[in-house]
Design a protein around this motif. Structure first.
Motif, PDB file in Angstrom:
ATOM      1  N   SER A  71       0.835  -1.201   0.000  1.00 32.95           N
ATOM      2  CA  SER A  71       0.000   0.000   0.000  1.00 32.95           C
ATOM      3  C   SER A  71       0.874   1.257   0.000  1.00 32.95           C
ATOM      4  O   SER A  71       0.380   2.356  -0.199  1.00 32.95           O
ATOM      5  N   GLU A  72       2.172   1.075   0.245  1.00 32.80           N
ATOM      6  CA  GLU A  72       3.065   2.234   0.361  1.00 32.80           C
ATOM      7  C   GLU A  72       3.950   2.360  -0.880  1.00 32.80           C
ATOM      8  O   GLU A  72       4.982   1.702  -1.014  1.00 32.80           O
ATOM      9  N   GLN A  73       3.495   3.209  -1.767  1.00 32.83           N
ATOM     10  CA  GLN A  73       4.161   3.377  -3.054  1.00 32.83           C
ATOM     11  C   GLN A  73       5.639   3.759  -2.893  1.00 32.83           C
ATOM     12  O   GLN A  73       6.497   3.271  -3.623  1.00 32.83           O
ATOM     13  N   ASN A  74       5.926   4.606  -1.902  1.00 32.35           N
ATOM     14  CA  ASN A  74       7.327   5.051  -1.741  1.00 32.35           C
ATOM     15  C   ASN A  74       8.242   3.882  -1.380  1.00 32.35           C
ATOM     16  O   ASN A  74       9.401   3.836  -1.784  1.00 32.35           O
ATOM     17  N   LYS A  75       7.708   2.914  -0.654  1.00 32.09           N
ATOM     18  CA  LYS A  75       8.533   1.752  -0.292  1.00 32.09           C
ATOM     19  C   LYS A  75       8.705   0.820  -1.491  1.00 32.09           C
ATOM     20  O   LYS A  75       9.775   0.230  -1.677  1.00 32.09           O
ATOM     21  N   LEU A  76       7.689   0.717  -2.293  1.00 36.26           N
ATOM     22  CA  LEU A  76       7.849  -0.080  -3.526  1.00 36.26           C
ATOM     23  C   LEU A  76       8.906   0.567  -4.428  1.00 36.26           C
ATOM     24  O   LEU A  76       9.751  -0.106  -5.005  1.00 36.26           O
ATOM     25  N   GLU A  77       8.837   1.892  -4.511  1.00 36.18           N
ATOM     26  CA  GLU A  77       9.817   2.625  -5.338  1.00 36.18           C
ATOM     27  C   GLU A  77      11.245   2.380  -4.854  1.00 36.18           C
ATOM     28  O   GLU A  77      12.188   2.350  -5.624  1.00 36.18           O
ATOM     29  N   LYS A  78      11.364   2.211  -3.551  1.00 39.17           N
ATOM     30  CA  LYS A  78      12.686   1.993  -2.935  1.00 39.17           C
ATOM     31  C   LYS A  78      13.372   0.744  -3.516  1.00 39.17           C
ATOM     32  O   LYS A  78      14.601   0.641  -3.540  1.00 39.17           O
ATOM     33  N   LEU A  79      12.568  -0.185  -3.972  1.00 36.04           N
ATOM     34  CA  LEU A  79      13.125  -1.435  -4.500  1.00 36.04           C
ATOM     35  C   LEU A  79      14.001  -1.208  -5.736  1.00 36.04           C
ATOM     36  O   LEU A  79      14.858  -2.025  -6.054  1.00 36.04           O
ATOM     37  N   LYS A  80      13.786  -0.089  -6.400  1.00 33.51           N
ATOM     38  CA  LYS A  80      14.580   0.195  -7.609  1.00 33.51           C
ATOM     39  C   LYS A  80      16.068   0.209  -7.297  1.00 33.51           C
ATOM     40  O   LYS A  80      16.887  -0.137  -8.140  1.00 33.51           O
ATOM     41  N   GLY A  81      16.402   0.639  -6.085  1.00 32.11           N
ATOM     42  CA  GLY A  81      17.827   0.785  -5.749  1.00 32.11           C
ATOM     43  C   GLY A  81      18.345  -0.252  -4.765  1.00 32.11           C
ATOM     44  O   GLY A  81      19.466  -0.129  -4.291  1.00 32.11           O
ATOM     45  N   LEU A  82      17.534  -1.252  -4.418  1.00 26.93           N
ATOM     46  CA  LEU A  82      17.989  -2.240  -3.435  1.00 26.93           C
ATOM     47  C   LEU A  82      18.503  -3.505  -4.114  1.00 26.93           C
ATOM     48  O   LEU A  82      18.024  -3.884  -5.176  1.00 26.93           O
ATOM     49  N   ALA A  83      19.465  -4.130  -3.460  1.00 22.82           N
ATOM     50  CA  ALA A  83      19.924  -5.441  -3.912  1.00 22.82           C
ATOM     51  C   ALA A  83      19.519  -6.450  -2.844  1.00 22.82           C
ATOM     52  O   ALA A  83      20.033  -6.404  -1.717  1.00 22.82           O
ATOM     53  N   VAL A  84      18.586  -7.295  -3.185  1.00 18.81           N
ATOM     54  CA  VAL A  84      18.077  -8.266  -2.199  1.00 18.81           C
ATOM     55  C   VAL A  84      17.596  -9.515  -2.949  1.00 18.81           C
ATOM     56  O   VAL A  84      17.077  -9.419  -4.061  1.00 18.81           O
ATOM     57  N   ASP A  85      17.805 -10.668  -2.325  1.00 21.91           N
ATOM     58  CA  ASP A  85      17.383 -11.903  -2.989  1.00 21.91           C
ATOM     59  C   ASP A  85      15.885 -11.910  -3.270  1.00 21.91           C
ATOM     60  O   ASP A  85      15.445 -12.221  -4.366  1.00 21.91           O
ATOM     61  N   CYS A  86      15.110 -11.587  -2.241  1.00 21.83           N
ATOM     62  CA  CYS A  86      13.657 -11.694  -2.387  1.00 21.83           C
ATOM     63  C   CYS A  86      12.974 -10.499  -1.745  1.00 21.83           C
ATOM     64  O   CYS A  86      13.193 -10.220  -0.564  1.00 21.83           O
ATOM     65  N   ALA A  87      12.173  -9.792  -2.535  1.00 20.15           N
ATOM     66  CA  ALA A  87      11.362  -8.690  -1.992  1.00 20.15           C
ATOM     67  C   ALA A  87       9.904  -9.102  -2.142  1.00 20.15           C
ATOM     68  O   ALA A  87       9.471  -9.484  -3.235  1.00 20.15           O
ATOM     69  N   VAL A  88       9.177  -9.020  -1.041  1.00 20.34           N
ATOM     70  CA  VAL A  88       7.783  -9.483  -1.038  1.00 20.34           C
ATOM     71  C   VAL A  88       6.844  -8.288  -1.032  1.00 20.34           C
ATOM     72  O   VAL A  88       6.773  -7.550  -0.041  1.00 20.34           O
ATOM     73  N   MET A  89       6.156  -8.094  -2.129  1.00 15.67           N
ATOM     74  CA  MET A  89       5.146  -7.032  -2.173  1.00 15.67           C
ATOM     75  C   MET A  89       3.934  -7.582  -1.416  1.00 15.67           C
ATOM     76  O   MET A  89       3.280  -8.527  -1.866  1.00 15.67           O
ATOM     77  N   CYS A  91       0.420  -7.933   0.564  1.00 15.34           N
ATOM     78  CA  CYS A  91      -1.006  -7.580   0.654  1.00 15.34           C
ATOM     79  C   CYS A  91      -1.563  -7.962   2.013  1.00 15.34           C
ATOM     80  O   CYS A  91      -2.682  -7.631   2.346  1.00 15.34           O
ATOM     81  N   GLU A  92      -0.784  -8.732   2.774  1.00 16.00           N
ATOM     82  CA  GLU A  92      -1.331  -9.293   4.011  1.00 16.00           C
ATOM     83  C   GLU A  92      -1.090  -8.385   5.218  1.00 16.00           C
ATOM     84  O   GLU A  92      -1.491  -7.225   5.200  1.00 16.00           O
ATOM     85  N   ASP A  93      -0.344  -8.867   6.198  1.00 20.26           N
ATOM     86  CA  ASP A  93      -0.346  -8.172   7.481  1.00 20.26           C
ATOM     87  C   ASP A  93       0.406  -6.841   7.503  1.00 20.26           C
ATOM     88  O   ASP A  93       0.283  -6.075   8.462  1.00 20.26           O
ATOM     89  N   GLY A  94       1.164  -6.555   6.464  1.00 22.67           N
ATOM     90  CA  GLY A  94       1.827  -5.263   6.390  1.00 22.67           C
ATOM     91  C   GLY A  94       0.887  -4.176   5.883  1.00 22.67           C
ATOM     92  O   GLY A  94       1.279  -3.007   5.770  1.00 22.67           O
ATOM     93  N   VAL A  95      -0.370  -4.560   5.575  1.00 24.68           N
ATOM     94  CA  VAL A  95      -1.306  -3.618   4.948  1.00 24.68           C
ATOM     95  C   VAL A  95      -2.608  -3.601   5.744  1.00 24.68           C
ATOM     96  O   VAL A  95      -3.174  -4.664   6.041  1.00 24.68           O
ATOM     97  N   SER A  96      -3.087  -2.422   6.089  1.00 26.06           N
ATOM     98  CA  SER A  96      -4.333  -2.347   6.871  1.00 26.06           C
ATOM     99  C   SER A  96      -5.517  -2.722   5.977  1.00 26.06           C
ATOM    100  O   SER A  96      -5.453  -2.591   4.748  1.00 26.06           O
ATOM    101  N   ILE A  97      -6.583  -3.151   6.623  1.00 22.52           N
ATOM    102  CA  ILE A  97      -7.718  -3.716   5.873  1.00 22.52           C
ATOM    103  C   ILE A  97      -8.320  -2.688   4.900  1.00 22.52           C
ATOM    104  O   ILE A  97      -8.757  -3.042   3.805  1.00 22.52           O
ATOM    105  N   ASN A  98      -8.272  -1.416   5.273  1.00 19.72           N
ATOM    106  CA  ASN A  98      -8.878  -0.419   4.382  1.00 19.72           C
ATOM    107  C   ASN A  98      -7.928   0.035   3.261  1.00 19.72           C
ATOM    108  O   ASN A  98      -8.253   0.926   2.500  1.00 19.72           O
ATOM    109  N   ARG A  99      -6.748  -0.595   3.185  1.00 20.75           N
ATOM    110  CA  ARG A  99      -5.803  -0.230   2.108  1.00 20.75           C
ATOM    111  C   ARG A  99      -5.500  -1.428   1.200  1.00 20.75           C
ATOM    112  O   ARG A  99      -4.596  -1.381   0.362  1.00 20.75           O
ATOM    113  N   LYS A 100      -6.240  -2.501   1.389  1.00 17.11           N
ATOM    114  CA  LYS A 100      -5.954  -3.710   0.603  1.00 17.11           C
ATOM    115  C   LYS A 100      -6.124  -3.451  -0.896  1.00 17.11           C
ATOM    116  O   LYS A 100      -5.336  -3.919  -1.711  1.00 17.11           O
TER     117      LYS A 100
END
Ligand code: COA
Ligand code: MG
Length: 362
Positions: A71-89, A91-100
């Motif tokens: 739900s947080e676009q700025n954090k998704l954008e952050k992935l452009k510059g990160l080096a990580v094996d696995c990034a999980v976008m 939808c579950e517990d990191g996101v409040s029910i009204n932002r699903k």
């Protein structure tokens, strides 16, 4: 293939790790020598770094599994510059029910347009089967032109949950023309009943992988939900989770799957993160969940083969190939008899190193 000297090979590995560190943009670069002389990495060798997929083509390392609330676009954008094996976008517990709904739509757009060259596996975590909204997640996410490589399914408590997911997954794929698509599936165990049923769940997941367009690759230990479920309180050294962690590793490894360890929630404390990561790697986990970019480098380093192990693997494979060329029988290496499982383990170590190389060169 093995034209490099041991030294230059090890240096290359260290550079890979150093490059990852730099790319995060969050921590200072570490010289390769620090990595080479590090004595605190895994003490055992082989499959434990990798899990089942180590034996297959298309191996996807998941040393660090970074949650990104979708739900947080700025954090998704952050992935452009990160080096990580696995990034999980997520939808579950990191996101409040009204932002699903926002999260789902962001994931759909990210699959199609987010360029994250340092992320090896851009995964998606949907909501649990008993949430009543997993089908809604899939309906939006699977509108993307680029389908997710990995789907993460939380709170799997029984074989029945996997069956429900399979049906839902097959149904959603009917809306798409994608006969060659096969998602990588990673499931979560995060309750007492889930842990007791884990053996049956994994056996079923492997069976279903033969007919349903997914391939079960790993298990994540959802430590905080598990604590809540059994009424345990989290402590600094996580002693209340020791049995559960061992059971997760044991069961995952019995099915040759990846096993991903608990989250270190106190994300500003990197010293204790390192300690816990090394402990997890020593227990046999193949990776660890992380919630903040600053955790990635430490975790990936802890779950990487040490320079000593890489050198061991390189020399063993070379000796094995020389031996095979000469058509000889049993062989010894550094005073020990070498059998096929050891050769496979050595190959897995080198494959992980090469995967890391690919991930940083993309
Ligand atoms: N993924 C991508 N980027 C992240 C991130 C994550 N998980 N966590 C932090 N960042 C980014 C921040 O947006 C910030 O970017 P900016 O400098 O461009 O503004 C930068 O990294 C530094 O973040 P920081 O200020 O130190 O942390 P924060 O207060 O913004 O966020 C958390 C702290 C814990 C809320 C955040 O790390 C987070 O949301 N983690 C995931 C939690 C989660 O998904 N939990 C459920 C699964 S267990
Ligand atoms: Mg959870």
């Amino acid at each position: 293939m093995f034209v490099n000297t041991s030294f230059s090979f090890i240096k290359r590995i260290a550079n890979i790790i150093g490059k990852n560190y730099n790319n995060s943009g969050l921590l200072p670069c570490q010289k390769w020598t620090n990595f080479c002389t590090s004595s605190c990495l895994n003490s055992s060798i082989g499959d434990e770094y990798l899990g089942s997929s180590s034996r297959q083509s298309g191996f996807t390392p998941r040393r660090a599994v970074l949650y990104v609330p979708a739900s947080e676009q700025n954090k998704l954008e952050k992935l452009k510059g990160l080096a990580v094996d696995c990034a999980v976008m997520d939808c579950e517990d990191g996101v409040s029910i009204n932002r699903k709904d926002v999260a789902r739509e962001n994931i759909r757009m990210a699959l199609d347009s987010l360029s994250a060259p340092g992320v090896t596996d851009l995964a998606v975590r949907i909501n649990a089967m008993d949430s009543g909204i997993a089908a809604d997640d899939l309906a939006v996410i699977y509108k993307a032109s680029n389908l997710p490589k990995t789907v993460m399914l939380p709170k799997v408590n029984s074989k029945g949950d996997l069956h429900l997911f399979s049906e839902m997954f097959v149904d959603i794929l009917k809306t798409r023309q994608c006969p060659d698509y096969k998602a990588k599936l990673v499931i979560f165990v995060e309750s007492a009943i889930g842990l007791l049923n884990l053996r049956d769940i994994l056996a079923e997941g492997i069976e279903l992988s033969k007919t349903v367009p997914f391939h079960l690759e790993g298990v994540v230990f959802g430590s905080d939900d598990f604590c809540a479920d059994i009424g345990a309180s989290r402590t600094e050294d996580a002693k209340e989770l020791l049995y559960a962690r061992q059971k997760v590793v044991l069961t995952a490894k019995a099915f040759e799957l990846q096993a991903v360890d608990l989250v270190h929630i106190n994300f500003r404390d990197l010293e204790s993160l390192e300690k816990q990561s090394l402990e997890g790697a020593g227990m046999g986990f193949t990776g660890k969940q992380v919630i903040h970019p600053s955790q990635v480098y430490i975790v990936q380093k802890a779950f990487s083969p040490s320079a000593d192990k890489v050198e061991w693997a390189q020399e063993l494979i070379k000796a094995f190939e020389d031996h095979e060329r000469l058509g000889k029988g049993a062989m010894t290496f550094r005073g020990s008899m070498i059998d096929m499982p050891l050769v496979l383990q050595a190959r897995n170590i080198l494959r992980l190193v090469n995967m890391s190389d690919d991930a940083t060169q993309r």
